[in-house]
Structures are given as structure tokens and as C-alpha cells.
Design a protein around this motif. Sequence first.
Motif, mmCIF file in Angstrom:
data_model
loop_
_atom_site.group_PDB
_atom_site.id
_atom_site.type_symbol
_atom_site.label_atom_id
_atom_site.label_comp_id
_atom_site.label_asym_id
_atom_site.label_seq_id
_atom_site.Cartn_x
_atom_site.Cartn_y
_atom_site.Cartn_z
ATOM 1 N N ASP A 1 37.465 37.284 51.028
ATOM 2 C CA ASP A 1 37.875 37.532 52.400
ATOM 3 C C ASP A 1 36.879 38.462 53.096
ATOM 4 O O ASP A 1 35.884 38.898 52.508
ATOM 5 N N SER A 2 37.126 38.762 54.358
ATOM 6 C CA SER A 2 36.203 39.557 55.163
ATOM 7 C C SER A 2 36.124 41.012 54.716
ATOM 8 O O SER A 2 35.234 41.751 55.150
ATOM 9 N N ARG A 3 37.037 41.430 53.850
ATOM 10 C CA ARG A 3 37.022 42.794 53.317
ATOM 11 C C ARG A 3 36.359 42.876 51.945
ATOM 12 O O ARG A 3 36.335 43.930 51.328
ATOM 13 N N GLY A 4 35.830 41.742 51.485
ATOM 14 C CA GLY A 4 35.151 41.731 50.196
ATOM 15 C C GLY A 4 36.057 41.522 49.005
ATOM 16 O O GLY A 4 35.595 41.575 47.857
ATOM 17 N N ARG A 5 37.336 41.263 49.231
ATOM 18 C CA ARG A 5 38.262 41.001 48.134
ATOM 19 C C ARG A 5 38.139 39.535 47.703
ATOM 20 O O ARG A 5 37.957 38.648 48.547
ATOM 21 N N GLY B 1 50.746 31.737 40.641
ATOM 22 C CA GLY B 1 50.811 32.707 41.715
ATOM 23 C C GLY B 1 49.432 33.005 42.270
ATOM 24 O O GLY B 1 48.488 32.223 42.107
ATOM 25 N N LEU B 2 49.298 34.137 42.897
ATOM 26 C CA LEU B 2 48.086 34.527 43.603
ATOM 27 C C LEU B 2 47.568 35.834 43.018
ATOM 28 O O LEU B 2 48.339 36.755 42.766
ATOM 29 N N SER B 3 46.249 35.903 42.790
ATOM 30 C CA SER B 3 45.644 37.142 42.302
ATOM 31 C C SER B 3 44.547 37.581 43.258
ATOM 32 O O SER B 3 43.841 36.752 43.831
ATOM 33 N N CYS B 4 44.417 38.908 43.401
ATOM 34 C CA CYS B 4 43.388 39.500 44.253
ATOM 35 C C CYS B 4 42.569 40.476 43.419
ATOM 36 O O CYS B 4 43.130 41.348 42.749
ATOM 37 N N TYR B 5 41.240 40.322 43.463
ATOM 38 C CA TYR B 5 40.339 41.162 42.673
ATOM 39 C C TYR B 5 39.612 42.120 43.614
ATOM 40 O O TYR B 5 38.875 41.704 44.495
ATOM 41 N N GLU B 6 39.843 43.416 43.428
ATOM 42 C CA GLU B 6 39.223 44.433 44.274
ATOM 43 C C GLU B 6 38.995 45.692 43.451
ATOM 44 O O GLU B 6 39.900 46.158 42.760
ATOM 45 N N GLY B 7 37.777 46.219 43.550
ATOM 46 C CA GLY B 7 37.458 47.444 42.819
ATOM 47 C C GLY B 7 37.605 47.325 41.322
ATOM 48 O O GLY B 7 37.955 48.300 40.639
ATOM 49 N N GLY B 8 37.357 46.123 40.800
ATOM 50 C CA GLY B 8 37.454 45.917 39.357
ATOM 51 C C GLY B 8 38.861 45.737 38.835
ATOM 52 O O GLY B 8 39.063 45.647 37.625
#
Length: 324
Positions: free
Chosen positions: A73-77, A85-92
Motif C-alpha cells: 500500500d501507499s504506506r509501505g505495508r 484471512g488477511l495478513s499485513c507485514y510492517e516493521g518485520g
Amino acid sequence: HGGISYLRDGYLRHFTQIDGLASDQVWSLSEDSQGRIWCATYAGASCYENGSFRNFTQADGLIHNRLRDIREDSRGRIWFATHGGLSCYEGGQFTSYTMANGLVDDSIWCICEDRRGRLWFGSSGGGVSCCDDGRFENFTRADGLASDNVWTIYEDRRGYMWFGSSGGGVSCCDGKVFQIMTQADGLTGNMVQVMREDEGGVLWFGTNNGLTRYQPPPAFPPPVAMDAIVAGRRYEEGDTVEVQHRLGLVAFEFHGMSFKTRPLAMVYRYRLRGLHDDWRTIRRQRVEYEDLPPGEYVFEVVAVDRDLVYSQQPAARALKVVPD
């Protein structure tokens, strides 16, 4: 089902599990802002960087190993659409979402971010979720989607959202109304797997039965007319109808006209000023109210055609309900 291929300078190079890919069954590819290539496979996510693969599975925090789509996404996630389901990867770190968090379904097939930064998720049978500031708003066939099985989502240059389905054709939403196009409107097939818009504003749909090129025609606002107010009997003439409260049921009948819209595909937006000022959507040509309080009302309605063009002016009829 055979891994991925990389074409450069006329030469193909192939990558499979032998080269470090999580699985040879790859459903989608995407590139992030750092130039990494993400591969959604049926055995986890593979990230290609500096000539090698790094794989992510449930052991690393991914909610499910069967993936259908990956998008940044536009925030780098990095977002992962999985069968669980849904997973989001941010900051490791991974954060996951399911129906328990408000997601429309636990089997997610596609991801799209619109120009406002909202994230849209299409599911295999529950409909669509729109995530805005961490809150999910869900849409299904009851809201106007062609099908609850959504394979692909796309935003066009007007900001309209398109939803390609498995068997229901395509749906388009302008933020207020959903419209549907199927083979009955000229679509080559009702299973739509990919959508794109070219530089000329022409939309292309890849279907199970070939390719469809759709160029929105010049806007011609559909006229709309009131047919009658039904309260004990039909009132087809006159500006204002006066009825007694004891009659109970009051109905407003109307119709719109469009040569390019199938008769049952017209959508209507209506309101009853004096009761509710918000516009509501209906696909029938009749709206009913039960036991309206004594008072003065004005019913207004506009028609919305296949291409999401609205009537220039609403049709209106006044109603006065008097005490018995």
C-alpha cells in the motif's frame, strides 16, 4: 503451476522450488517500492531480492499458507490475501485480520488500494471489504454487487470502483450506487478475472470467454416519471394527494427510461422529504411506507442507468396525510 518465468533481453529464465520458490503453484506477482518481487503461492509468500528468495509462512506469522494476492500500500505495508484471512507485514511483524475483526470473509482473493488510500479486499464468497482507517465496511449482493465471489478489483480514472466476479459479470460503484454488466449487456463472459483501463479511458475485461473492450458512451441522463400514489386507490393525476392516516399503506410508483439499460437493470435513488432527507437506493419501481404520521411530504426519485448516469431532475409528488 510451473513456477515463474523472467524475461529480459529476449531470454527467459525460470524459477521453481529448486531455486528457492515456496511453491511452483503461483497465483500472482507484484513489485514493491524497494524493487522486491513478491510471489503469492500455495505454500506461502516468496520475496525475490538480490538474486535469491526469502519465504514467509505460518511459522513466520502469516495467517495461512495458501495465498491468492500480495500488494504493497501507499504506506509501505505489504498485504497478503490468503485462504484463512488477511495478513499485513510492517516493521518485520505480521498483523492478521479475519471475520472476527470485521472482515467480510476469511478467504480473500484480491487486494486494491484506491486514490483515497482505502484498501479493498475481494473474497471467494462473502463479498467485498473496504478498510478505511482500520475500520471495515462490507458490501455484498444485498448492496448491489453482481456476485459475492469477487476475483479482481480495479479503480478507473473517474474514481469508480470495478469488481470482477466469478459468474456474475462486473459491478461498478460510484460511491453511492452499484451497477452491474453481464453477458446480457455485451460482456463476453460472466467470469471476469482481470480489468484494466488504457490511456484513452477505455476499459478492458479479461473473461472466461475472451476479451471485452468497453468504452463508456456519452452521458444521456435518463428521464424519470411518477406513475401514481397508491393509498386505498390509485392517484395518477394532480400535484398533491391528500389521504387519511387510517389508510395505513402508502406506495409511490415510478419508472425511468433508457434505451441502453435493460428494463430490470435500472437503479433508483429516492427520498421522502418530511420523513427522511437521505437518499436511498432501490431496484424496484415502487416504494412503500406503512402508517405515515399526519403531515406533509414530498417524494422524490431519480433514475440511474447502466453507465451510472443520473436523471437531471428528480420526479416529485406531494402527499398530505391528515388525521382521521
